[in-house]
Write a protein that holds these residues in place. Structure first.
Motif, short mmCIF file in Angstrom:
data_model
loop_
_atom_site.label_atom_id
_atom_site.label_comp_id
_atom_site.label_asym_id
_atom_site.label_seq_id
_atom_site.Cartn_x
_atom_site.Cartn_y
_atom_site.Cartn_z
N GLY A 1 -90.77 -75.14 48.63
CA GLY A 1 -90.87 -75.92 49.87
C GLY A 1 -91.59 -77.23 49.66
O GLY A 1 -91.19 -78.27 50.23
N ILE A 2 -92.62 -77.22 48.82
CA ILE A 2 -93.36 -78.46 48.55
C ILE A 2 -92.54 -79.40 47.68
O ILE A 2 -92.46 -80.61 47.94
CB ILE A 2 -94.72 -78.13 47.90
N LEU A 3 -91.91 -78.86 46.63
CA LEU A 3 -91.14 -79.70 45.71
C LEU A 3 -89.92 -80.31 46.40
O LEU A 3 -89.46 -81.39 46.01
CB LEU A 3 -90.72 -78.91 44.48
N ARG A 4 -89.40 -79.64 47.43
CA ARG A 4 -88.28 -80.22 48.19
C ARG A 4 -88.68 -81.55 48.82
O ARG A 4 -87.84 -82.43 49.00
CB ARG A 4 -87.84 -79.26 49.29
N LEU A 5 -89.94 -81.70 49.15
CA LEU A 5 -90.42 -82.94 49.77
C LEU A 5 -90.66 -84.04 48.75
O LEU A 5 -90.94 -85.18 49.12
CB LEU A 5 -91.73 -82.67 50.53
N HIS A 6 -90.56 -83.68 47.46
CA HIS A 6 -90.88 -84.65 46.40
C HIS A 6 -89.71 -84.85 45.43
O HIS A 6 -89.94 -85.22 44.28
CB HIS A 6 -92.13 -84.18 45.65
N GLY A 7 -88.48 -84.58 45.88
CA GLY A 7 -87.33 -84.95 45.07
C GLY A 7 -86.47 -83.82 44.57
O GLY A 7 -85.44 -84.06 43.92
N ALA B 1 -101.80 -79.19 35.68
CA ALA B 1 -100.57 -79.99 35.66
C ALA B 1 -99.41 -79.23 36.27
O ALA B 1 -98.35 -79.83 36.50
CB ALA B 1 -100.23 -80.39 34.24
N MET B 2 -99.58 -77.96 36.54
CA MET B 2 -98.51 -77.15 37.14
C MET B 2 -98.88 -76.81 38.58
O MET B 2 -98.60 -77.55 39.50
CB MET B 2 -98.28 -75.89 36.29
N ASN B 3 -99.55 -75.68 38.79
CA ASN B 3 -99.86 -75.24 40.15
C ASN B 3 -100.88 -76.14 40.83
O ASN B 3 -100.83 -76.35 42.04
CB ASN B 3 -100.34 -73.80 40.13
N GLY B 4 -101.81 -76.69 40.03
CA GLY B 4 -102.74 -77.65 40.61
C GLY B 4 -102.02 -78.88 41.13
O GLY B 4 -102.34 -79.40 42.21
N ALA B 5 -101.02 -79.34 40.37
CA ALA B 5 -100.23 -80.49 40.81
C ALA B 5 -99.44 -80.16 42.08
O ALA B 5 -99.35 -80.99 42.99
CB ALA B 5 -99.28 -80.93 39.70
N VAL B 6 -98.88 -78.95 42.14
CA VAL B 6 -98.15 -78.55 43.34
C VAL B 6 -99.08 -78.53 44.55
O VAL B 6 -98.72 -78.98 45.64
CB VAL B 6 -97.48 -77.17 43.14
N SER B 7 -100.29 -78.03 44.37
CA SER B 7 -101.26 -78.02 45.47
C SER B 7 -101.56 -79.43 45.96
O SER B 7 -101.61 -79.69 47.17
CB SER B 7 -102.56 -77.35 45.01
N ARG B 8 -101.73 -80.36 45.01
CA ARG B 8 -102.02 -81.75 45.40
C ARG B 8 -100.82 -82.39 46.10
O ARG B 8 -100.98 -83.16 47.04
CB ARG B 8 -102.43 -82.56 44.16
N MET B 9 -99.62 -82.07 45.63
CA MET B 9 -98.41 -82.59 46.28
C MET B 9 -98.29 -82.04 47.70
O MET B 9 -97.92 -82.77 48.63
CB MET B 9 -97.17 -82.21 45.45
N GLY B 10 -98.64 -80.77 47.87
CA GLY B 10 -98.62 -80.20 49.21
C GLY B 10 -99.62 -80.87 50.12
O GLY B 10 -99.30 -81.21 51.27
N ALA C 1 -100.78 -83.86 49.88
CA ALA C 1 -100.32 -85.22 50.19
C ALA C 1 -99.24 -85.22 51.26
O ALA C 1 -99.06 -86.23 51.97
CB ALA C 1 -99.80 -85.89 48.92
N SER C 2 -98.51 -84.11 51.38
CA SER C 2 -97.42 -84.02 52.37
C SER C 2 -97.83 -83.27 53.62
O SER C 2 -96.99 -83.00 54.48
CB SER C 2 -96.21 -83.32 51.72
N GLY C 3 -99.10 -82.90 53.71
CA GLY C 3 -99.57 -82.19 54.89
C GLY C 3 -99.19 -80.73 54.91
O GLY C 3 -99.17 -80.11 55.99
N MET C 4 -98.87 -80.15 53.75
CA MET C 4 -98.50 -78.74 53.66
C MET C 4 -99.59 -77.95 52.95
O MET C 4 -100.12 -78.40 51.92
CB MET C 4 -97.18 -78.56 52.89
N GLU C 5 -99.91 -76.80 53.47
CA GLU C 5 -100.85 -75.93 52.79
C GLU C 5 -100.17 -75.24 51.61
O GLU C 5 -98.96 -74.99 51.64
CB GLU C 5 -101.41 -74.90 53.76
N ALA C 6 -100.95 -74.94 50.59
CA ALA C 6 -100.42 -74.28 49.39
C ALA C 6 -101.38 -73.19 48.94
O ALA C 6 -101.93 -73.24 47.84
CB ALA C 6 -100.20 -75.31 48.29
#
Length: 326
Positions: A242-248, A289-298, A300-305
């Motif tokens: 769901g988070i990665l969908r918002l980032h491409g 660089a993996m799950n930590g990055a996903v958390s930060r991307m979430g 930045a998009s206003g999504m909890e992770a």
């Protein structure tokens, strides 16, 4: 690719680096391996690299040049396949790469996760940068030996495809040149104009498999073996997707991506993920660089992770203060 570009250097003496360098040397592609330490470089110069391959006995040994990166003469302008982990591709190392690599160098980044291309670009202006995604399986079994645990596919491409080599340059492009060298070495390689999509797909797979195998100390094939594990995999997958969908991440539906994750578990059933290997060895992992990055991307998009935040914290907590250098 510029006229001054010549030869191939593989930067990294870990599993992937030795696999790439060894198979290039076996195919008689001029190659040098750059290691982090002179000790490993000296052993490779003396003994070569030994590669264990599925269905082939005994291991193949090949001689090749090797040097510690600190001893590399400034101004190198060939192709550089960077096979270091994200944890090693830090600011001091990138600054050293800027000193060592000339502006004619073509740099191919093989790191897992996301964020490294932008970081490298900020330190290496003027150099042509590519990202690579590979599903080749490799296990380091010594300072000069690697086991090829599974053949896969490799995609190479520009992060920004529009920044292409001019059509009238008269030279093969960097993606083509790098792909040709790797194909000669026996790898299955594709030049991609959607490398960000490929990287996000691999990030999705890694973000599900790597932390859970590391936490539960299981092989990839054992990961989906129980209903409880499968349920946790599915929850982590849904949140990450769901988070990665918002980032491409776009060119696949949910079911296809989930089947990809399960397919990797099956195809690499006997493999111990790189994160599990790092945990077993007491090394810093690529969790940030993996799950930590996903958390930060979430964030930045206003999504909890919550799942990604939890596995990030739990994997980090495995290492002792001494192992973490605290």
């Amino acid at each position: 690719m510029q006229e001054t570009m010549k030869g191939v250097a593989v930067f990294g003496g870990g599993a992937l680096g030795m696999l790439l360098a060894g198979k290039l040397a076996l195919a008689e592609v001029p190659v040098t391996v750059w290691t982090r330490t002179e000790g490993q470089a000296a052993k490779i110069r003396e003994a070569g690299i030994s590669i264990e391959q599925p269905g082939r006995d005994p291991a193949q040994a090949v001689r090749l040049d090797a040097a510690a990166f600190g001893d590399v003469h400034p101004g190198y302008e060939g192709i550089v396949l960077v096979a270091l982990k994200q944890t090693s591709l830090n600011e001091p190392l990138l600054a050293e790469m800027r000193r060592k690599l000339g502006e004619g160098a073509g740099i191919v980044l093989f790191q897992n996760g996301i964020g490294h291309v932008e970081r490298a670009a900020s330190f290496l202006p003027g150099r042509e940068l590519l990202a690579a995604v590979t599903t080749e399986g490799a296990l380091r079994i010594g300072e000069t030996a690697v086991r090829h645990t599974g053949s896969g596919e490799t995609w190479i491409g520009r992060w920004e495809p529009e920044a292409d080599t001019p059509a009238d340059s008269g030279k093969p492009s960097l993606p083509e040149a790098a792909a040709n060298a790797l194909e000669k070495a026996g790898f299955s390689v594709f030049v991609s104009n959607q490398i960000r999509e490929r990287m996000l797909r691999k990030l999705l797979v890694n973000a599900v498999i790597n932390p859970l195998t590391a936490l539960w100390r299981v092989t990839n094939g054992e990961l989906p073996a129980t209903p409880e594990r499968l349920s946790a995999m599915r929850a982590l997958f849904r949140e990450t997707e769901g988070i990665l969908r918002l980032h491409g991440l776009r060119n696949a539906d949910d079911d296809e991506l989930w089947e990809t994750v399960l397919g990797v578990c099956t195809a690499t059933a006997a493999n111990r993920s790189s994160m599990l290997q790092d945990v077993d060895a007491g090394r810093e992992t690529e969790i940030d660089a993996m799950n930590g990055a996903v958390s930060r991307m979430g964030e930045a998009s206003g999504m909890e992770a919550p799942w990604n935040a939890a596995v990030t914290a739990l994997v980090k907590a495995i290492l002792s203060p001494k192992e973490r250098g605290v």
